[in-house]
Scaffold this active site. Structure first.
Site, PDB file in Angstrom:
ATOM      1  N   THR A  10       0.809  -1.227   0.000  1.00  0.00           N
ATOM      2  CA  THR A  10       0.000   0.000   0.000  1.00  0.00           C
ATOM      3  C   THR A  10       0.837   1.269   0.000  1.00  0.00           C
ATOM      4  OG1 THR A  10      -0.167  -0.106   2.422  1.00  0.00           O
ATOM      5  CG2 THR A  10      -1.962  -1.068   1.150  1.00  0.00           C
ATOM      6  N   CYS A  14       3.316   2.694   9.252  1.00  0.00           N
ATOM      7  CA  CYS A  14       2.454   2.763  10.429  1.00  0.00           C
ATOM      8  C   CYS A  14       3.297   2.750  11.688  1.00  0.00           C
ATOM      9  CB  CYS A  14       1.485   1.572  10.466  1.00  0.00           C
ATOM     10  SG  CYS A  14       0.553   1.316   8.950  1.00  0.00           S
ATOM     11  N   CYS A  18      -0.866   0.128  15.443  1.00  0.00           N
ATOM     12  CA  CYS A  18      -1.843   0.468  14.412  1.00  0.00           C
ATOM     13  C   CYS A  18      -2.740  -0.746  14.151  1.00  0.00           C
ATOM     14  CB  CYS A  18      -1.138   0.885  13.130  1.00  0.00           C
ATOM     15  SG  CYS A  18      -2.252   1.306  11.763  1.00  0.00           S
ATOM     16  N   ARG A  42       4.388   6.873   2.618  1.00  0.00           N
ATOM     17  CA  ARG A  42       3.730   8.010   3.243  1.00  0.00           C
ATOM     18  C   ARG A  42       3.110   7.567   4.561  1.00  0.00           C
ATOM     19  NH1 ARG A  42      -1.538   7.424   3.590  1.00  0.00           N
ATOM     20  NH2 ARG A  42      -2.759   6.392   1.943  1.00  0.00           N
ATOM     21  N   CYS A  44       0.554   6.693   7.517  1.00  0.00           N
ATOM     22  CA  CYS A  44      -0.764   6.071   7.615  1.00  0.00           C
ATOM     23  C   CYS A  44      -1.787   7.108   8.078  1.00  0.00           C
ATOM     24  CB  CYS A  44      -0.704   4.914   8.603  1.00  0.00           C
ATOM     25  SG  CYS A  44      -2.290   4.136   8.967  1.00  0.00           S
ATOM     26  N   CYS A  47      -3.320   5.662  11.973  1.00  0.00           N
ATOM     27  CA  CYS A  47      -2.578   5.773  13.234  1.00  0.00           C
ATOM     28  C   CYS A  47      -1.736   7.039  13.332  1.00  0.00           C
ATOM     29  CB  CYS A  47      -1.679   4.547  13.434  1.00  0.00           C
ATOM     30  SG  CYS A  47      -0.301   4.432  12.254  1.00  0.00           S
ATOM     31  N   ASP A 414      29.004  17.132  42.036  1.00  0.00           N
ATOM     32  CA  ASP A 414      27.614  17.426  42.360  1.00  0.00           C
ATOM     33  C   ASP A 414      27.254  16.833  43.716  1.00  0.00           C
ATOM     34  OD1 ASP A 414      24.786  18.235  41.095  1.00  0.00           O
ATOM     35  OD2 ASP A 414      24.554  16.352  42.193  1.00  0.00           O
TER      36      ASP A 414
END
Length: 467
Positions: A10, A14, A18, A42, A44, A47, A414
């Protein structure tokens, strides 16, 4: 470390959790969202992986981490990869090779992704106009903004704004509200307590679970407030600023201060197995190494705390802030001033403080030298750069190194760290070499846990003595 699953069939990537259930053979794993985007995927739409933290792993090469911090500071907003390579002493080709090998994307691709993701969060969370969001996110023009958002998200900024969920929009009583993504298990209460123990009076304040501080943006005062978010995985930042241009750099600076920009998972796993330090780390595994809003603040506070009781050190620090800082009336929680800018901390002005507020000549010289070199002391500053600042001894360099992102800094002077070592049975004599042999390369993380542990023990002892 947060990883992203890119689905080949696709063309999307994700975040963990997801609801998409692709076949394992159709997925690729990337540690950074920018790496998935560089490979052509690219985000999702379900999610929204740009909403989760994606810090660089703490075990990445130090040169890569230094270069990445310069990218965060905006060196590529107007500059080039060649300028970035020159700053870290590498050739542009070698720098790109290192970034691609360890981060999965080139510096330009990472900078582009970072600006686009920040803009997408503003489109979701705020009602700022598209034009304001473009410049708040570090883009040089509206045309560039539109082009890159289409490349990264396959949609225009206006379309993305129309897609936001009803629950996305944040409303604050004044100011601009933003979500700050954090890694799972991030311990906000531990970070807040660490900052509270080292707060600059009048500039920083902790009230309840909220941390507030004043800042200066191009000479104008502003106010920041950080508190727990309404859900796991993020904090809530409310910013009151004179203008929104360059907001991305303010938010990034908040992230460094709160230690959200680095993934310390590997260090926590290693230190948890140590028989001496392990119980301390396992008690607060979500404590990162907090950064600094500025090296100047940390250095001045450390210098004024030396050899003085905490109350006396706080009084002197407050007097310096009130005398040389910029008043900001009407703020909550005892906030009164912004911290003095470097140009205000000259020898002449420090020596001219009112009677009772005066400083020893050694402190005056060290603070003035630190102020003169403050412009070169950003996050990721190397030990050699700190060593080049006059009047700074090794103790102060270790404190600054820890808060500026050095992995091996260990501020043995310290008081809280010393108290923790003593309680854990580590002798002060030879402690530096002893800890180097056991806790390298995570000494800064170890020191942070020891300091936080020592803070709690000293606070408990003080409460008992007061009773």
């Amino acid at each position: 470390m947060t990883t992203y699953s890119a689905v080949v069939t696709t063309g999307i990537y994700c975040r963990p959790g997801c609801g998409a259930k692709p076949l394992a053979r159709n997925t690729r794993t990337y540690e950074l969202a920018a790496a998935a985007e560089a490979a052509g995927f690219r985000a999702c739409l379900r999610c929204r992986p740009y909403r989760v933290a994606g810090p660089v792993a703490a075990d990445a090469p130090e040169l890569v981490c230094r270069a990445w911090q310069l990218v965060i500071d905006g060196i590529l907003d107007e500059g080039t990869e060649a300028a970035l390579a020159e700053r870290v002493g590498l050739s542009p080709r070698h720098l790109r090779r290192l970034f691609l090998k360890h981060l999965g994307a080139s510096p330009d691709q990472l900078a582009r992704s970072r600006r686009a993701h920040f803009a997408r969060r503003l489109l979701d969370d705020t009602d700022l106009t598209v034009l304001d969001i473009a410049f708040a996110s570090g883009f040089g023009s509206l045309r560039q903004f539109n082009r890159i958002m289409r490349e990264v998200f396959r949609a225009s900024p206006t379309d993305l704004r129309d897609r936001r969920h009803r629950a996305d929009r944040l409303v604050a009583d004044g100011g601009l509200a933003l979500r700050l993504p954090v890694l799972p298990g991030y311990d906000w209460d531990a970070v807040r307590d660490f900052l509270a123990a080292r707060a600059v009076p009048g500039v920083e304040a902790v009230e309840g679970r909220a941390y507030r501080r004043t800042i200066t943006v191009d000479g104008a005062p502003g106010l920041l407030e950080v508190s727990p978010g309404d859900a796991a995985g993020h904090l809530l930042l409310v910013a009151h600023l004179p203008y929104w241009e360059g907001l991305i750099h303010v938010v990034d600076q908040v992230g460094r201060l709160l230690g959200t920009e680095t993934d310390h998972t590997a260090g926590v796993a290693a230190l948890s197995a140590d028989p001496v330090l392990g119980p301390v780390v396992r008690n607060r595994p979500g404590l990162p190494v907090p950064g600094a809003w500025s090296a100047l603040e940390v250095g001045v506070r450390e210098l004024l705390a030396r050899g003085r009781e905490p109350e006396e050190a706080a009084r002197r620090l407050k007097a310096l802030v009130e005398a040389l800082g910029t008043p900001v009336p009407g703020l909550p929680g005892g906030l009164t001033h912004t911290f003095p800018p470097p140009e205000a901390l000259t020898r002449a002005r420090l020596a001219a403080l009112a009677p009772g507020q005066g400083l020893p000549a050694g402190d005056v010289a060290a603070i003035a030298a630190l102020a003169e070199g403050a412009g070169a002391l950003g996050y990721g500053t190397s030990p050699d750069a700190l060593a080049a600042v006059p009047y700074l001894d090794d103790d102060l360099r270790q404190v600054l190194g820890l808060r500026l992102g050095q992995r091996e800094a260990f501020p043995l002077a310290d008081p809280s760290l010393r108290a923790a070592l003593e309680e854990l049975g580590v002798p002060a004599r030879g402690a530096d070499s002893w800890t180097a042999g056991r806790w390298r390369p995570w000494r800064s993380l170890a020191a942070t846990h020891l300091m936080a542990y020592g803070d709690r023990r000293r606070k408990a002892a003080f409460s008992l003595s007061a009773e």
